[in-house]
Design a protein around this motif. Structure first.
Motif, PDB file in Angstrom:
ATOM      1  N   LEU A 193       0.850  -1.309   0.135  1.00 57.06           N
ATOM      2  CA  LEU A 193       0.125   0.078   0.031  1.00 57.06           C
ATOM      3  C   LEU A 193       0.878   1.247   0.025  1.00 57.06           C
ATOM      4  CD1 LEU A 193      -2.798   1.058   0.122  1.00 57.06           C
ATOM      5  CD2 LEU A 193      -2.698   1.087   2.702  1.00 57.06           C
ATOM      6  N   GLN A 194       1.702   1.577   0.492  1.00 55.68           N
ATOM      7  CA  GLN A 194       2.713   2.462   0.996  1.00 55.68           C
ATOM      8  C   GLN A 194       3.429   2.587  -0.417  1.00 55.68           C
ATOM      9  OE1 GLN A 194       5.510   2.586   4.223  1.00 55.68           O
ATOM     10  NE2 GLN A 194       6.178   4.534   3.839  1.00 55.68           N
ATOM     11  N   ALA A 195       4.107   1.734  -0.908  1.00 51.85           N
ATOM     12  CA  ALA A 195       4.585   1.847  -2.415  1.00 51.85           C
ATOM     13  C   ALA A 195       3.556   2.303  -3.443  1.00 51.85           C
ATOM     14  CB  ALA A 195       5.436   0.612  -2.663  1.00 51.85           C
ATOM     15  N   MET A 196       2.455   1.719  -3.365  1.00 50.16           N
ATOM     16  CA  MET A 196       1.342   2.147  -4.346  1.00 50.16           C
ATOM     17  C   MET A 196       1.100   3.722  -4.185  1.00 50.16           C
ATOM     18  SD  MET A 196       0.130   0.838  -6.851  1.00 50.16           S
ATOM     19  CE  MET A 196      -1.210   1.525  -7.924  1.00 50.16           C
ATOM     20  N   GLN A 197       1.144   4.182  -2.887  1.00 55.56           N
ATOM     21  CA  GLN A 197       0.873   5.411  -2.804  1.00 55.56           C
ATOM     22  C   GLN A 197       1.617   6.359  -3.584  1.00 55.56           C
ATOM     23  OE1 GLN A 197       0.957   6.773   1.277  1.00 55.56           O
ATOM     24  NE2 GLN A 197      -0.688   8.338   1.035  1.00 55.56           N
ATOM     25  N   GLY A 198       2.953   6.055  -3.648  1.00 58.82           N
ATOM     26  CA  GLY A 198       3.812   6.853  -4.232  1.00 58.82           C
ATOM     27  C   GLY A 198       3.631   6.874  -5.815  1.00 58.82           C
ATOM     28  N   PHE A 199       3.149   5.943  -6.324  1.00 60.40           N
ATOM     29  CA  PHE A 199       2.931   5.972  -7.730  1.00 60.40           C
ATOM     30  C   PHE A 199       1.587   6.597  -7.944  1.00 60.40           C
ATOM     31  CE2 PHE A 199       0.444   3.994 -11.447  1.00 60.40           C
ATOM     32  CZ  PHE A 199       1.204   3.866 -12.385  1.00 60.40           C
ATOM     33  N   LEU A 200       0.514   6.454  -7.190  1.00 63.16           N
ATOM     34  CA  LEU A 200      -0.965   7.085  -7.484  1.00 63.16           C
ATOM     35  C   LEU A 200      -0.730   8.831  -7.079  1.00 63.16           C
ATOM     36  CD1 LEU A 200      -3.029   4.598  -5.475  1.00 63.16           C
ATOM     37  CD2 LEU A 200      -2.919   4.866  -7.900  1.00 63.16           C
ATOM     38  N   LEU A 201       0.144   9.080  -6.399  1.00 64.40           N
ATOM     39  CA  LEU A 201       0.735  10.455  -6.136  1.00 64.40           C
ATOM     40  C   LEU A 201       1.387  11.046  -7.258  1.00 64.40           C
ATOM     41  CD1 LEU A 201       0.868  10.810  -2.100  1.00 64.40           C
ATOM     42  CD2 LEU A 201      -1.327  11.331  -3.575  1.00 64.40           C
ATOM     43  N   GLY A 202       2.163  10.453  -7.944  1.00 65.14           N
ATOM     44  CA  GLY A 202       3.034  10.873  -8.983  1.00 65.14           C
ATOM     45  C   GLY A 202       4.220  10.962  -8.459  1.00 65.14           C
ATOM     46  N   SER A 203       5.249  10.853  -9.126  1.00 70.21           N
ATOM     47  CA  SER A 203       6.818  11.356  -8.703  1.00 70.21           C
ATOM     48  C   SER A 203       7.548  11.345  -9.826  1.00 70.21           C
ATOM     49  CB  SER A 203       7.052  10.553  -7.590  1.00 70.21           C
ATOM     50  OG  SER A 203       8.838  10.794  -7.239  1.00 70.21           O
ATOM     51  N   THR A 204       8.548  12.349 -10.026  1.00 67.65           N
ATOM     52  CA  THR A 204       9.385  12.546 -10.821  1.00 67.65           C
ATOM     53  C   THR A 204      11.029  11.956 -10.229  1.00 67.65           C
ATOM     54  OG1 THR A 204       9.879  14.799 -10.457  1.00 67.65           O
ATOM     55  CG2 THR A 204       8.363  14.305 -12.350  1.00 67.65           C
ATOM     56  N   GLY A 205      10.976  11.642  -8.944  1.00 69.57           N
ATOM     57  CA  GLY A 205      12.149  11.146  -8.349  1.00 69.57           C
ATOM     58  C   GLY A 205      12.983  10.318  -8.880  1.00 69.57           C
ATOM     59  N   PHE A 206      12.342   9.232  -9.599  1.00 70.17           N
ATOM     60  CA  PHE A 206      13.222   8.231  -9.922  1.00 70.17           C
ATOM     61  C   PHE A 206      13.605   8.255 -11.628  1.00 70.17           C
ATOM     62  CE2 PHE A 206      12.510   6.325  -6.057  1.00 70.17           C
ATOM     63  CZ  PHE A 206      13.574   5.354  -5.846  1.00 70.17           C
ATOM     64  N   VAL A 207      13.255   9.554 -12.146  1.00 73.54           N
ATOM     65  CA  VAL A 207      13.752   9.490 -13.485  1.00 73.54           C
ATOM     66  C   VAL A 207      15.214   9.892 -13.907  1.00 73.54           C
ATOM     67  CG1 VAL A 207      13.055  11.150 -15.758  1.00 73.54           C
ATOM     68  CG2 VAL A 207      11.322  10.501 -13.906  1.00 73.54           C
ATOM     69  N   GLY A 208      15.786   8.770 -14.323  1.00 77.70           N
ATOM     70  CA  GLY A 208      17.312   9.210 -14.706  1.00 77.70           C
ATOM     71  C   GLY A 208      17.303   9.367 -16.102  1.00 77.70           C
ATOM     72  N   TRP A 209      18.690   9.207 -16.532  1.00 79.52           N
ATOM     73  CA  TRP A 209      18.917   9.403 -17.844  1.00 79.52           C
ATOM     74  C   TRP A 209      18.540   8.678 -18.749  1.00 79.52           C
ATOM     75  CZ3 TRP A 209      20.066  13.644 -19.904  1.00 79.52           C
ATOM     76  CH2 TRP A 209      20.895  14.544 -19.337  1.00 79.52           C
ATOM     77  N   THR A 210      17.943   7.132 -18.511  1.00 78.08           N
ATOM     78  CA  THR A 210      17.610   6.135 -19.512  1.00 78.08           C
ATOM     79  C   THR A 210      15.814   6.552 -19.536  1.00 78.08           C
ATOM     80  OG1 THR A 210      18.915   4.406 -18.554  1.00 78.08           O
ATOM     81  CG2 THR A 210      16.874   3.550 -19.462  1.00 78.08           C
ATOM     82  N   SER A 211      15.165   6.965 -18.568  1.00 77.13           N
ATOM     83  CA  SER A 211      13.816   7.302 -18.616  1.00 77.13           C
ATOM     84  C   SER A 211      13.661   8.567 -19.287  1.00 77.13           C
ATOM     85  CB  SER A 211      13.124   7.481 -17.132  1.00 77.13           C
ATOM     86  OG  SER A 211      13.492   6.284 -16.346  1.00 77.13           O
TER      87      SER A 211
END
Length: 349
Positions: A193-211
């Protein structure tokens, strides 16, 4: 100044604004502008850490946020033209619910180990960030597969793209059903649930060069394809009967527009999670400034979406630094406020 001159000036202004936001993003983070000093005056370990923070984390994140916003803005303009509805958004065909279901299923299979999805809000160090890229890759793939599968399911229920209203209703049904399936998985696997909350709220924190490169690589052909299909949207704005009388083969052209919509939305959602209102508000902001055909509208909406999400990402990083706000929360608040203002002026409904 004519509409062509205004649209050109707006496009140039949005491009310059996007560039300024990307440059500003180099100095916004948990350590602020002081992290840039070692790049010029530091040496040894301090300068190496500063370079890693700026070039390996902040720059790709800011560029990725702009690219994701550009995809959502483009998808929003396509959706509103395709459905002839100013309230249509990129998630209308069930892609958001499909992506959520894919991520929830992946998290459940990993026993909640994908909780690193929201770790950027908790202040991950560079070394920990790098160690969990495999988990992020698995969640990204699950989100993209889920989004595409949801769109295909919508097309199957609607029996193709011949009837716009049936396609719209099928998208609503698929969204509700897949959303219920996601909730059921989270009830069965509460550790996710806690990890899913991060996806549902949206985040750019893990966007690296590949993404970042992936987002840009998808944005360019989607923008080109949308431009080639813009005549179809201009004709549909006059009504389906008029469009058919102009000699357009509507079923294959509609299918191509749905493919552009699904690819743009699925790619953005897979990399950044569910970010609300960018795709809905970007075309409206462009129309508030200039009235243009769909070809220029989609290009301008794409630039507007990129600027909106890049600006929201900077605010998410800087408002409560060193802590971060979920960028999807900011876009929902700002976008929702803008739409309420539009409704108050009776320019939408």
């Amino acid at each position: 100044m004519g509409s062509i001159g205004r649209s050109g000036a707006l496009g140039l202004g949005l491009a310059l604004l996007g560039l300024a936001l990307v440059l500003l993003g180099l100095g916004v983070g948990s350590t602020g502008l002081e992290s840039l000093r070692p790049l010029w005056w530091g040496d040894g370990v301090e300068a190496a850490m500063a370079r890693q923070i700026v070039w390996d984390i902040r720059l790709p994140r800011t560029l990725g946020a702009w690219a994701a916003g550009a995809l959502l803005g483009l998808a929003g303009a396509v959706a509103q033209g395709l459905f002839r509805n100013p309230l249509a958004d990129p998630y209308l065909l069930g892609s958001a619910s499909g992506a959520s279901l894919g991520v929830a299923a992946a998290l459940a299979l990993m026993g909640g180990a994908g909780g690193m999805l929201g770790a950027s809000q908790a202040g991950l160090s560079v070394s920990v960030y790098s160690a969990h890229w495999l988990v992020r890759l698995g969640l990204t793939g699950a989100a993209f597969v889920g989004a595409v599968a949801a769109v295909l399911l919508t097309l199957a229920l609607a029996r193709g793209v011949q009837h716009t209203l049936r396609l719209l209703l099928a998208g609503v049904v698929v969204g509700v059903v897949l959303g219920a399936c996601t909730s059921l998985i989270l009830l069965i696997s509460p550790d996710s649930l806690q990890a899913m909350q991060g996806f549902l709220l949206g985040s750019t924190g893990f966007v690296g060069w590949t993404s970042c490169l992936l987002l840009l690589a998808v944005w360019l052909p989607c923008l080109a394809a949308a431009g080639l299909l813009s005549r179809t949207l201009d004709a549909l704005a006059l009504g389906e009967a008029t469009a058919a009388s102009l000699g357009l083969r509507l079923p294959p052209l509609r299918a191509a527009l749905v493919a552009v919509l699904a690819l743009a939305t699925g790619t953005a959602v897979a990399q950044t999670g569910l970010i609300a209102f960018v795709g809905l508000a970007a075309p409206h902001l462009v129309r508030a400034v200039v009235s243009v055909p769909h070809g220029r509208l989609m290009a301008l909406a794409s630039l507007m979406g990129g600027a909106l999400l890049a600006a929201a990402d900077l605010l998410a990083r800087g408002l409560l630094a060193p802590q971060e706000l979920p960028v999807g929360v900011l876009t929902a608040v700002l976008g929702g406020g803008y739409l309420l203002w539009l409704m108050h002026r009776r320019t939408v409904l």
